[in-house]
Design a protein around this motif. Structure first.
Motif, PDB file in Angstrom:
ATOM      1  N   PRO A 153       0.793  -1.228   0.039  1.00  0.00           N
ATOM      2  CA  PRO A 153      -0.126   0.035  -0.009  1.00  0.00           C
ATOM      3  C   PRO A 153       0.936   1.273  -0.087  1.00  0.00           C
ATOM      4  CG  PRO A 153      -0.133  -1.154   2.091  1.00  0.00           C
ATOM      5  CD  PRO A 153       0.723  -2.062   1.060  1.00  0.00           C
ATOM      6  N   GLY A 156       2.787   0.607  -4.236  1.00  0.00           N
ATOM      7  CA  GLY A 156       2.250   0.030  -5.174  1.00  0.00           C
ATOM      8  C   GLY A 156       2.740  -0.995  -5.700  1.00  0.00           C
ATOM      9  N   ARG A 160      -0.435  -7.302  -9.821  1.00  0.00           N
ATOM     10  CA  ARG A 160      -1.714  -6.631  -9.541  1.00  0.00           C
ATOM     11  C   ARG A 160      -2.496  -7.354 -10.928  1.00  0.00           C
ATOM     12  NH1 ARG A 160      -1.176  -0.305 -10.217  1.00  0.00           N
ATOM     13  NH2 ARG A 160       0.370  -0.839  -8.511  1.00  0.00           N
ATOM     14  N   GLU A 164      -6.181  -2.947 -12.167  1.00  0.00           N
ATOM     15  CA  GLU A 164      -6.733  -2.758 -10.474  1.00  0.00           C
ATOM     16  C   GLU A 164      -6.017  -1.490 -10.158  1.00  0.00           C
ATOM     17  OE1 GLU A 164      -5.916  -5.417  -6.458  1.00  0.00           O
ATOM     18  OE2 GLU A 164      -4.807  -5.876  -8.128  1.00  0.00           O
ATOM     19  N   LYS A 165      -6.967  -0.678  -9.237  1.00  0.00           N
ATOM     20  CA  LYS A 165      -6.468   0.419  -8.539  1.00  0.00           C
ATOM     21  C   LYS A 165      -6.219   0.304  -7.239  1.00  0.00           C
ATOM     22  CE  LYS A 165      -6.795   5.177  -8.655  1.00  0.00           C
ATOM     23  NZ  LYS A 165      -5.318   5.382  -7.791  1.00  0.00           N
ATOM     24  N   ILE A 166      -4.887   0.548  -7.026  1.00  0.00           N
ATOM     25  CA  ILE A 166      -4.329   0.477  -5.812  1.00  0.00           C
ATOM     26  C   ILE A 166      -4.460   1.981  -5.077  1.00  0.00           C
ATOM     27  CG2 ILE A 166      -2.327  -0.167  -4.299  1.00  0.00           C
ATOM     28  CD1 ILE A 166      -3.455  -2.420  -5.913  1.00  0.00           C
ATOM     29  N   THR A 167      -4.968   2.059  -3.816  1.00  0.00           N
ATOM     30  CA  THR A 167      -5.099   3.185  -3.101  1.00  0.00           C
ATOM     31  C   THR A 167      -3.838   3.265  -2.045  1.00  0.00           C
ATOM     32  OG1 THR A 167      -7.396   2.852  -2.748  1.00  0.00           O
ATOM     33  CG2 THR A 167      -6.506   4.292  -1.610  1.00  0.00           C
ATOM     34  N   LEU A 168      -2.894   4.248  -2.646  1.00  0.00           N
ATOM     35  CA  LEU A 168      -1.670   4.157  -1.444  1.00  0.00           C
ATOM     36  C   LEU A 168      -1.996   5.125  -0.445  1.00  0.00           C
ATOM     37  CD1 LEU A 168       0.678   5.244  -4.668  1.00  0.00           C
ATOM     38  CD2 LEU A 168       0.394   3.008  -3.489  1.00  0.00           C
ATOM     39  N   LYS A 169      -1.148   4.682   0.530  1.00  0.00           N
ATOM     40  CA  LYS A 169      -1.063   5.279   1.779  1.00  0.00           C
ATOM     41  C   LYS A 169      -0.385   6.353   2.035  1.00  0.00           C
ATOM     42  CE  LYS A 169      -2.599   1.391   4.705  1.00  0.00           C
ATOM     43  NZ  LYS A 169      -2.183   0.349   5.928  1.00  0.00           N
ATOM     44  N   GLU A 170      -0.355   7.213   2.771  1.00  0.00           N
ATOM     45  CA  GLU A 170       0.447   8.173   3.008  1.00  0.00           C
ATOM     46  C   GLU A 170       1.723   7.790   4.006  1.00  0.00           C
ATOM     47  OE1 GLU A 170       0.526  12.933   4.439  1.00  0.00           O
ATOM     48  OE2 GLU A 170      -1.406  11.974   3.481  1.00  0.00           O
TER      49      GLU A 170
END
Length: 174
Positions: A153, A156, A160, A164-170
């Motif tokens: 996360p 990325g 995959r 597919e859309k990977i929501t990246l964390k800050e």
């Protein structure tokens, strides 16, 4: 009865359906598949159309069987395909015969043997194509390959599904 089960399944050209007491078998240009037939669901083929009728209180089973048979008809006529993408520096895939060699940042290469009925292809070093007649087996194979290195996360990186859309964390801030 289930609304799904009432809908007939049209057989495309080149697809044959054989019904016995305990199973339903489909044969087409992409392969042959069969499924166990529940005793409380009647399956009939008339004029190139498969029709299901439930006996008694088995409407849910009739709807499930209809959906599975529809997937099998699509599989033996057109087939199913799943595409995976490798994202990360040094991540790559190559075919060695029927085996898939994956370099995923581990200290060793990962070797994946293709299951029976599944065709693996690597058009580029960062793409993997999985195809076959059985929808469940194609999806299961794609999930097994993705499980070697699922997308993480923060950057990325990983294996995959295509699109597919990977929501990246800050990242943490000091």
């Amino acid at each position: 009865m289930s609304r799904v089960a009432k809908k007939p399944i049209a057989l495309p050209k080149g697809v044959e359906c054989q019904i016995s007491a305990d199973k339903v078998a489909l044969k087409g240009p992409k392969g042959a598949l069969s499924i166990a037939r529940p005793t409380d669901v009647d399956v009939k083929v008339e004029n190139g159309v498969i029709q299901l009728t439930a006996q008694g209180d088995s409407t849910a089973m009739a709807g499930t069987l209809r959906a599975l048979l529809n997937n099998m008809v699509t599989g033996v006529s057109a087939g199913y395909e799943r595409k995976l993408e490798l994202v990360g520096v040094g991540y790559r895939a190559a075919l060695a015969g029927k085996d898939l060699n994956l370099t995923l940042g581990f200290s060793h290469p990962v070797v994946f043997k293709a299951p029976e009925g599944i065709t693996l292809a690597a058009p580029t070093q960062t793409e993997i194509l999985i195809s076959g007649a059985d929808k469940q087996r194609v999806g299961e194979t794609a999930a097994k390959i993705r499980a070697f290195r699922p997308p993480e996360p923060y950057k990325g990186k990983g294996v995959r599904y295509a699109g597919e859309k990977i929501t990246l964390k800050e990242a943490k801030k000091a």
